[in-house]
Design a protein around this motif. Sequence first.
Motif, mmCIF file in Angstrom:
data_model
loop_
_atom_site.group_PDB
_atom_site.id
_atom_site.type_symbol
_atom_site.label_atom_id
_atom_site.label_comp_id
_atom_site.label_asym_id
_atom_site.label_seq_id
_atom_site.Cartn_x
_atom_site.Cartn_y
_atom_site.Cartn_z
ATOM 1 N N GLU A 22 1.044 -1.273 0.071
ATOM 2 C CA GLU A 22 0.131 -0.141 -0.151
ATOM 3 C C GLU A 22 0.799 0.817 -0.058
ATOM 4 N N ALA A 23 1.850 1.443 1.199
ATOM 5 C CA ALA A 23 2.969 2.586 0.512
ATOM 6 C C ALA A 23 3.657 2.257 -0.645
ATOM 7 N N GLU A 24 4.026 1.869 -1.328
ATOM 8 C CA GLU A 24 4.713 1.783 -2.312
ATOM 9 C C GLU A 24 3.222 2.621 -3.446
ATOM 10 N N GLN A 25 2.368 2.021 -3.687
ATOM 11 C CA GLN A 25 1.329 2.376 -4.871
ATOM 12 C C GLN A 25 1.371 4.017 -4.157
ATOM 13 N N ALA A 26 1.181 4.619 -2.766
ATOM 14 C CA ALA A 26 0.863 5.252 -2.571
ATOM 15 C C ALA A 26 1.688 6.253 -2.998
ATOM 16 N N ALA A 27 2.965 6.004 -3.465
ATOM 17 C CA ALA A 27 4.278 6.594 -3.187
ATOM 18 C C ALA A 27 4.114 6.591 -4.912
ATOM 19 N N ALA A 28 4.207 5.513 -5.623
ATOM 20 C CA ALA A 28 4.027 5.707 -7.166
ATOM 21 C C ALA A 28 2.458 7.621 -7.711
ATOM 22 N N ARG A 29 1.251 6.778 -6.827
ATOM 23 C CA ARG A 29 0.318 7.517 -7.050
ATOM 24 C C ARG A 29 0.671 8.521 -7.229
ATOM 25 N N ALA A 30 1.876 9.485 -6.448
ATOM 26 C CA ALA A 30 2.428 10.762 -5.906
ATOM 27 C C ALA A 30 3.032 10.641 -6.842
ATOM 28 N N VAL A 31 3.921 10.166 -7.477
ATOM 29 C CA VAL A 31 4.410 10.691 -8.646
ATOM 30 C C VAL A 31 3.659 11.240 -9.855
ATOM 31 N N ILE A 32 2.267 10.077 -10.136
ATOM 32 C CA ILE A 32 1.666 10.618 -11.449
ATOM 33 C C ILE A 32 1.227 11.317 -10.712
ATOM 34 N N THR A 33 0.458 11.714 -9.334
ATOM 35 C CA THR A 33 -0.079 13.475 -9.345
ATOM 36 C C THR A 33 0.892 14.151 -9.512
ATOM 37 N N ARG A 34 1.943 14.443 -8.954
ATOM 38 C CA ARG A 34 2.897 15.249 -9.533
ATOM 39 C C ARG A 34 3.297 15.931 -10.963
ATOM 40 N N GLN A 35 3.051 14.219 -11.762
ATOM 41 C CA GLN A 35 3.074 14.871 -12.804
ATOM 42 C C GLN A 35 2.127 15.303 -13.711
ATOM 43 N N ALA A 36 0.873 14.642 -13.686
ATOM 44 C CA ALA A 36 -0.683 15.673 -13.807
ATOM 45 C C ALA A 36 -0.339 17.247 -14.031
#
Length: 138
Positions: A22-36
């Motif tokens: 779950e932590a890894e998935q949250a970190a990945a979502r943060a990267v996508i959010t930064r890019q968007a």
Amino acid sequence: MRALSCLFLLLGCLGCQAWAGEAEQAAARAVITRQAEAFGRDDASTAYAQAAPAIRDIFPNPDLFLGMVRNQYQPVYRHRSFVFGTARDVGETSVSQTVAIQDENGTDWTAEYTLDRQPDGEWRITGCRLIKAPGISA
């Protein structure tokens, strides 16, 4: 008693593993959010920094990368809504994340992002596949 202790240890480790996913998935979502968010500001450098080295090899500077996204990934580049869907671990160092997107014209899309954890521990986007909502011609 010893078997019971081992069982608790095993269950504890399994719980930690699920939490780490779950932590890894949250970190990945943060990267996508930064890019968007960077796309929304036309911040080519920040958007480019979220891409994996293999993507940066194809597009050797931020402006070329942003131009490609503007032309080929318009729903990701400009959107009305951007809502995270399901995520799943794809091995120890990869995550797949879906995002429901509505573009500026009101058309619904699903973006399937893939991300890999880099040797420095940071997550970077390795790809994005856009799928138009069923019943809508491309």
